[in-house]
Scaffold this active site. Structure first.
Site, PDB file in Angstrom:
ATOM      1  N   GLU A 128       5.312   0.370   3.743  1.00  0.00           N
ATOM      2  CA  GLU A 128       4.235   0.652   4.698  1.00  0.00           C
ATOM      3  C   GLU A 128       3.598   2.014   4.439  1.00  0.00           C
ATOM      4  O   GLU A 128       2.414   2.209   4.643  1.00  0.00           O
ATOM      5  CB  GLU A 128       4.762   0.593   6.134  1.00  0.00           C
ATOM      6  CG  GLU A 128       5.195  -0.794   6.576  1.00  0.00           C
ATOM      7  CD  GLU A 128       4.035  -1.772   6.667  1.00  0.00           C
ATOM      8  OE1 GLU A 128       3.431  -2.090   5.623  1.00  0.00           O
ATOM      9  OE2 GLU A 128       3.744  -2.236   7.785  1.00  0.00           O
ATOM     10  N   THR A 181      -8.024  -0.156   8.442  1.00  0.00           N
ATOM     11  CA  THR A 181      -7.005   0.447   9.306  1.00  0.00           C
ATOM     12  C   THR A 181      -7.341   1.922   9.538  1.00  0.00           C
ATOM     13  O   THR A 181      -7.193   2.445  10.644  1.00  0.00           O
ATOM     14  CB  THR A 181      -5.598   0.317   8.673  1.00  0.00           C
ATOM     15  OG1 THR A 181      -5.406  -1.052   8.345  1.00  0.00           O
ATOM     16  CG2 THR A 181      -4.504   0.744   9.620  1.00  0.00           C
TER      17      THR A 181
END
Ligand code: ADP
Length: 306
Positions: A128, A181
Site C-alpha cells: 500500500e 486518490t
C-alpha cells in the site's frame, strides 16, 4: 506444496463513519493469484493480461509485499506470481490491497505458515505504501482477516476483527470515471468542528455495537458520514442521486467506498441488496456513464485458497 491459487478479495474501506479505520471484505469480487515456489531467488510476476500493471516486482504491490515478507524470514528462494486482475485499479475497492494481501498470504502458506494472517498485515501494508505513498491498513486488514476490521492504532499497530451479522450484503456500483486518490485526499480539510466529531464517533461506536448485536436498524442509523462524504461526494457525478435511490430501495446505508469513485450500500438480505443495485444502476443508465455492479455477501475469511 510448492504452488497455490488464491482468491484475493476486493474490500470497502471507510464505511461511512469509519474514515481510515474501518474496512470490510467482499466475497464475490476479487482477483485470482497463483504463486509458485522457484529455485531462482526473488519474485517474478507474469505479464498481467487484464490491465496495464507493472511486472517489475519493485513496482507491483504483490512483489513489494512479498519481498518484505521474504526479507523478514531471510528466505533465499523465490516465487513466480501470476495475477488474474479482476478488480480495476483505482476503483476504490482495494485493487492494490487485494494483490498485496494475496501475495503475502500465498507465500506464507508455501513457507509453512510462519505468520498468522494478522501478522501478515504489516507486509501487505508495504504494498500500500507503493500504491498510495502511505502504508495504510484499512483495505489490507479486511483482505487478510475477512469480515469487518478496525484499525484502532498504527503505532503500535492494533487491528481488531469485528464480528458482523450473516444477512448483511453489500452492493457496489463502480462508475467508470477516474478519481485520483491523491485528489480525493487533497480536497479534505485537516480540521473539523467538534460537533461533527461528536456525531462521527457516536456513529462509529454505534456501528460496531450494531454489527456485534446484529441490530440492522442500529447499523442503518450509524451509516452516516458527517466529515468526509460531504466534501468528497462532489468528485463523483450522480452520488446524491445514487445514494437516494439506494436508500429508497431499502438499503440500510450508502456511502463512498474508499476514496471512490465506487459507491457502496449495505442491506439486510441478498434480495434487498439486488433491488438496491438495480435502483443505483438506474442513475448511471440514465446519464450514460458506464459502470460495474457487484452484489456480495461479507467474506468472513479474507484471502482463501481455491
Ligand atoms: P483502489 O482505488 O481500487 O484501492 P489503489 O488506488 O489502491 O486501487 O491502487 C491502484 C494503484 O496501485 C495504481 O497506481 C496501480 O498502478 C498500482 N498497483 C501496483 N501493483 C498493483 C497490483 N498488483 N494491483 C493493483 N494495483 C497495483
Amino acid at each position: 506444496m510448492d504452488k497455490i491459487s488464491v482468491f484475493c478479495p476486493a474490500t470497502i474501506a471507510n464505511i461511512s463513519c469509519g474514515f481510515d479505520v474501518l474496512g470490510l471484505a467482499l466475497d464475490t469480487v476479487g482477483d485470482i493469484m497463483t504463486v509458485q515456489k522457484t529455485k531462482e531467488p526473488g519474485i517474478r510476476i507474469a505479464p498481467i493480461k487484464e490491465q496495464d500493471l507493472p511486472t517489475d516486482p519493485e513496482k507491483n504491490v504483490a512483489g513489494v509485499a512479498g519481498l518484505a515478507l521474504m526479507k523478514s524470514l531471510d528466505y533465499k528462494g523465490g516465487f513466480h506470481i501470476e495475477i488474474q486482475k479482476r478488480i480495476k485499479a483505482g476503483s476504490g475497492i482495494g485493487s492494490s490491497a487485494a494483490s498485496a494481501a494475496g501475495a503475502v498470504w500465498a507465500i506464507n502458506e508455501l513457507l509453512g505458515r510462519p505468520y498468522t494472517p494478522l501478522e501478515l498485515v504489516p507486509f501487505a501494508m508495504e504494498g500500500e505504501r507503493l500504491a498510495s505513498g502511505a502504508p495504510h491498513a484499512d483495505n489490507v486488514a479486511p483482505a487478510l482477516l475477512g469480515g469487518f476490521t478496525l484499525v484502532r492504532s498504527y503505532a503500535p499497530l492494533d487491528i481488531i476483527r469485528i464480528t458482523s451479522p450473516r444477512e448483511l450484503v453489500a452492493t457496489v456500483v463502480h462508475p467508470q470515471i477516474e478519481v485520483k486518490t491523491s485528489d480525493s485526499r487533497k480536497i479534505l480539510k485537516t480540521t473539523f468542528p467538534l460537533q461533527d466529531g461528536i456525531k462521527q464517533w457516536g456513529n462509529l461506536g454505534g456501528l460496531v455495537a450494531g454489527l456485534y448485536t446484529q441490530d440492522y436498524e442500529l447499523i442503518g442509523r450509524c451509516l452516516v458520514d458527517h466529515i468526509i462524504e460531504p466534501i468528497r461526494a462532489i468528485l463523483i457525478p450522480g452520488f446524491d442521486a445514487v445514494k437516494s435511490e439506494a436508500l429508497g430501495a431499502g438499503a440500510l446505508g450508502c456511502g463512498i467506498s474508499g476514496s471512490g469513485p465506487s459507491i457502496f450500500a449495505l442491506s439486510k438480505g441478498r434480495k434487498t441488496a439486488e433491488n438496491v443495485g438495480r435502483a443505483m444502476s438506474k442513475v448511471y443508465d440514465s446519464t450514460g456513464i458506464a459502470f460495474d455492479l457487484h452484489v456480495s455477501e461479507i467474506n468472513p475469511r479474507g484471502v482463501k485458497p481455491l
